[in-house]
Design a protein around this motif. Structure first.
Motif, PDB file in Angstrom:
ATOM      1  N   LYS A  41       0.876  -1.342   0.461  1.00  0.00           N
ATOM      2  CA  LYS A  41       0.067   0.162  -0.018  1.00  0.00           C
ATOM      3  C   LYS A  41       1.013   1.081  -0.179  1.00  0.00           C
ATOM      4  CE  LYS A  41      -4.063   1.520   2.162  1.00  0.00           C
ATOM      5  NZ  LYS A  41      -5.271   2.170   0.722  1.00  0.00           N
ATOM      6  N   ALA A  42       1.069   2.005  -0.957  1.00  0.00           N
ATOM      7  CA  ALA A  42       2.213   2.797  -1.622  1.00  0.00           C
ATOM      8  C   ALA A  42       1.197   4.086  -0.388  1.00  0.00           C
ATOM      9  CB  ALA A  42       2.032   3.252  -3.066  1.00  0.00           C
ATOM     10  N   ASN A  43      -0.286   4.421  -0.911  1.00  0.00           N
ATOM     11  CA  ASN A  43      -0.693   5.610  -0.116  1.00  0.00           C
ATOM     12  C   ASN A  43      -1.812   5.168  -0.633  1.00  0.00           C
ATOM     13  OD1 ASN A  43      -1.711   5.551  -2.864  1.00  0.00           O
ATOM     14  ND2 ASN A  43      -0.093   7.147  -3.479  1.00  0.00           N
ATOM     15  N   ASN A  44      -2.675   5.879  -0.004  1.00  0.00           N
ATOM     16  CA  ASN A  44      -4.085   6.250   0.123  1.00  0.00           C
ATOM     17  C   ASN A  44      -4.898   5.815  -0.314  1.00  0.00           C
ATOM     18  OD1 ASN A  44      -3.894   6.531   3.024  1.00  0.00           O
ATOM     19  ND2 ASN A  44      -4.592   8.788   2.770  1.00  0.00           N
ATOM     20  N   ARG A  45      -4.285   6.195  -1.799  1.00  0.00           N
ATOM     21  CA  ARG A  45      -5.488   5.674  -2.812  1.00  0.00           C
ATOM     22  C   ARG A  45      -4.440   4.813  -3.545  1.00  0.00           C
ATOM     23  NH1 ARG A  45      -3.637  11.046  -3.317  1.00  0.00           N
ATOM     24  NH2 ARG A  45      -1.735  10.453  -4.865  1.00  0.00           N
ATOM     25  N   THR A  46      -3.283   4.121  -4.006  1.00  0.00           N
ATOM     26  CA  THR A  46      -2.871   3.647  -4.230  1.00  0.00           C
ATOM     27  C   THR A  46      -2.064   2.026  -3.839  1.00  0.00           C
ATOM     28  OG1 THR A  46      -1.840   5.040  -5.882  1.00  0.00           O
ATOM     29  CG2 THR A  46      -0.896   2.697  -6.340  1.00  0.00           C
ATOM     30  N   THR A  47      -2.610   0.804  -4.174  1.00  0.00           N
ATOM     31  CA  THR A  47      -1.845  -0.589  -3.474  1.00  0.00           C
ATOM     32  C   THR A  47      -1.235  -1.013  -4.963  1.00  0.00           C
ATOM     33  OG1 THR A  47      -3.369  -0.209  -1.949  1.00  0.00           O
ATOM     34  CG2 THR A  47      -2.624  -2.836  -2.311  1.00  0.00           C
ATOM     35  N   TRP A  48       0.048  -1.501  -4.533  1.00  0.00           N
ATOM     36  CA  TRP A  48       0.691  -2.149  -5.873  1.00  0.00           C
ATOM     37  C   TRP A  48       0.625  -3.673  -5.478  1.00  0.00           C
ATOM     38  CZ3 TRP A  48       3.198  -0.772 -10.013  1.00  0.00           C
ATOM     39  CH2 TRP A  48       3.047   0.561 -10.023  1.00  0.00           C
ATOM     40  N   TYR A  49       0.744  -4.571  -6.416  1.00  0.00           N
ATOM     41  CA  TYR A  49      -0.080  -5.673  -6.443  1.00  0.00           C
ATOM     42  C   TYR A  49       1.374  -6.662  -6.734  1.00  0.00           C
ATOM     43  CZ  TYR A  49      -4.789  -5.156  -4.917  1.00  0.00           C
ATOM     44  OH  TYR A  49      -5.678  -4.664  -3.632  1.00  0.00           O
ATOM     45  N   ILE A  50       2.064  -7.759  -6.388  1.00  0.00           N
ATOM     46  CA  ILE A  50       3.369  -8.149  -6.394  1.00  0.00           C
ATOM     47  C   ILE A  50       2.988  -9.663  -6.953  1.00  0.00           C
ATOM     48  CG2 ILE A  50       5.655  -8.889  -6.077  1.00  0.00           C
ATOM     49  CD1 ILE A  50       4.979  -6.043  -4.071  1.00  0.00           C
ATOM     50  N   PHE A  51       3.442 -10.177  -8.075  1.00  0.00           N
ATOM     51  CA  PHE A  51       2.729 -11.604  -8.682  1.00  0.00           C
ATOM     52  C   PHE A  51       4.102 -12.248  -8.674  1.00  0.00           C
ATOM     53  CE2 PHE A  51      -0.865  -9.061 -10.220  1.00  0.00           C
ATOM     54  CZ  PHE A  51      -2.278 -10.368  -9.387  1.00  0.00           C
ATOM     55  N   PHE A  52       3.604 -13.691  -7.862  1.00  0.00           N
ATOM     56  CA  PHE A  52       5.490 -14.059  -8.235  1.00  0.00           C
ATOM     57  C   PHE A  52       5.561 -15.222  -7.634  1.00  0.00           C
ATOM     58  CE2 PHE A  52       4.270 -13.239  -4.208  1.00  0.00           C
ATOM     59  CZ  PHE A  52       4.685 -14.452  -2.944  1.00  0.00           C
ATOM     60  N   GLU A  53       6.189 -16.327  -8.440  1.00  0.00           N
ATOM     61  CA  GLU A  53       6.545 -17.780  -8.105  1.00  0.00           C
ATOM     62  C   GLU A  53       7.138 -17.573  -7.201  1.00  0.00           C
ATOM     63  OE1 GLU A  53       4.978 -19.539  -9.485  1.00  0.00           O
ATOM     64  OE2 GLU A  53       3.749 -18.337 -11.002  1.00  0.00           O
ATOM     65  N   LYS A  54       7.261 -18.802  -6.488  1.00  0.00           N
ATOM     66  CA  LYS A  54       8.163 -19.103  -4.598  1.00  0.00           C
ATOM     67  C   LYS A  54       8.365 -20.360  -4.960  1.00  0.00           C
ATOM     68  CE  LYS A  54       7.656 -18.810   0.039  1.00  0.00           C
ATOM     69  NZ  LYS A  54       7.237 -19.252   1.599  1.00  0.00           N
ATOM     70  N   LYS A  55       9.874 -20.370  -4.940  1.00  0.00           N
ATOM     71  CA  LYS A  55      10.589 -21.874  -4.746  1.00  0.00           C
ATOM     72  C   LYS A  55      11.756 -21.284  -3.664  1.00  0.00           C
ATOM     73  CE  LYS A  55      12.350 -25.653  -7.203  1.00  0.00           C
ATOM     74  NZ  LYS A  55      12.929 -26.176  -8.499  1.00  0.00           N
ATOM     75  N   ALA A  56      11.173 -23.139  -2.350  1.00  0.00           N
ATOM     76  CA  ALA A  56      12.139 -22.101  -1.296  1.00  0.00           C
ATOM     77  C   ALA A  56      12.030 -21.162  -0.809  1.00  0.00           C
ATOM     78  CB  ALA A  56      13.250 -23.146  -1.331  1.00  0.00           C
ATOM     79  N   ASN A  57      13.022 -20.248  -0.132  1.00  0.00           N
ATOM     80  CA  ASN A  57      12.895 -18.645   0.355  1.00  0.00           C
ATOM     81  C   ASN A  57      13.539 -18.036  -0.959  1.00  0.00           C
ATOM     82  OD1 ASN A  57      12.720 -19.476   2.071  1.00  0.00           O
ATOM     83  ND2 ASN A  57      14.177 -20.015   3.040  1.00  0.00           N
ATOM     84  N   ARG A  58      13.464 -18.995  -2.739  1.00  0.00           N
ATOM     85  CA  ARG A  58      13.775 -17.803  -3.617  1.00  0.00           C
ATOM     86  C   ARG A  58      12.152 -17.365  -4.184  1.00  0.00           C
ATOM     87  NH1 ARG A  58      19.018 -18.207  -5.483  1.00  0.00           N
ATOM     88  NH2 ARG A  58      18.461 -16.627  -7.004  1.00  0.00           N
ATOM     89  N   TYR A  59      12.438 -15.849  -4.537  1.00  0.00           N
ATOM     90  CA  TYR A  59      11.764 -15.495  -5.414  1.00  0.00           C
ATOM     91  C   TYR A  59      11.494 -14.635  -6.153  1.00  0.00           C
ATOM     92  CZ  TYR A  59       8.582 -15.475  -0.478  1.00  0.00           C
ATOM     93  OH  TYR A  59       8.436 -15.792   1.122  1.00  0.00           O
ATOM     94  N   LEU A  60      10.496 -14.780  -7.351  1.00  0.00           N
ATOM     95  CA  LEU A  60      10.833 -14.729  -9.008  1.00  0.00           C
ATOM     96  C   LEU A  60       9.477 -13.859  -8.952  1.00  0.00           C
ATOM     97  CD1 LEU A  60      12.159 -14.499 -11.615  1.00  0.00           C
ATOM     98  CD2 LEU A  60      10.281 -16.755 -11.936  1.00  0.00           C
ATOM     99  N   ILE A  61       9.723 -12.484  -8.946  1.00  0.00           N
ATOM    100  CA  ILE A  61       8.594 -11.187  -9.440  1.00  0.00           C
ATOM    101  C   ILE A  61       8.342 -12.126 -11.110  1.00  0.00           C
ATOM    102  CG2 ILE A  61       7.694  -8.856  -9.912  1.00  0.00           C
ATOM    103  CD1 ILE A  61       8.311 -10.315  -6.562  1.00  0.00           C
ATOM    104  N   THR A  62       6.854 -11.790 -11.273  1.00  0.00           N
ATOM    105  CA  THR A  62       5.987 -12.331 -12.337  1.00  0.00           C
ATOM    106  C   THR A  62       5.889 -11.269 -13.084  1.00  0.00           C
ATOM    107  OG1 THR A  62       4.359 -13.556 -11.530  1.00  0.00           O
ATOM    108  CG2 THR A  62       6.803 -14.832 -12.502  1.00  0.00           C
ATOM    109  N   TYR A  63       4.305 -10.054 -12.382  1.00  0.00           N
ATOM    110  CA  TYR A  63       4.123  -9.200 -12.733  1.00  0.00           C
ATOM    111  C   TYR A  63       3.488  -8.551 -11.612  1.00  0.00           C
ATOM    112  CZ  TYR A  63      -0.012  -6.950 -15.543  1.00  0.00           C
ATOM    113  OH  TYR A  63      -0.436  -6.378 -15.724  1.00  0.00           O
ATOM    114  N   LEU A  64       3.986  -6.912 -12.142  1.00  0.00           N
ATOM    115  CA  LEU A  64       3.563  -5.687 -10.828  1.00  0.00           C
ATOM    116  C   LEU A  64       2.319  -4.953 -11.653  1.00  0.00           C
ATOM    117  CD1 LEU A  64       4.595  -4.614  -8.426  1.00  0.00           C
ATOM    118  CD2 LEU A  64       6.293  -3.680 -10.172  1.00  0.00           C
TER     119      LEU A  64
END
Length: 99
Positions: free
Chosen positions: A65-88
């Motif tokens: 939640k960046a501010n009162n008007r904007t929330t960013w959604y971070i899509f990802f794949e997770k394997k163990a403790n590694r995250y691959l951001i796939t869409y933002l």
């Protein structure tokens, strides 16, 4: 993913050119805060399985939640403790109403 890296690298320019921020430094700070969350804090933040209709973006998502008007959604794949951001994206994108 290279597309995400390109998106983040260009985001300050886009936000400033579209006049979301009156000073370029404010746009840079905004993107820096988003990037910090993704790189340092997201792993400790609760995430959810992506709804079936949005699976094309990634198997999991978290939000910032960046501010009162904007929330960013971070899509990802997770394997163990590694995250691959796939869409933002953010809540101004119409297809996210299902989250």
């Amino acid at each position: 993913m290279p597309e995400i890296e390109i998106f983040i690298n260009n985001l300050s320019d886009v936000l400033f050119k579209k006049e979301y921020f009156s000073f370029y430094e404010y746009a840079e700070n905004y993107v820096d805060q988003l990037t910090f969350f993704i790189e340092k804090e997201m792993i400790n933040f609760p995430h959810k399985a992506t709804p079936k209709a949005l699976k094309k973006f990634g198997s999991n998502y978290s939000f910032y939640k960046a501010n009162n008007r904007t929330t960013w959604y971070i899509f990802f794949e997770k394997k163990a403790n590694r995250y691959l951001i796939t869409y933002l994206t953010n809540n101004h994108f119409k297809d996210l109403n299902d989250l």
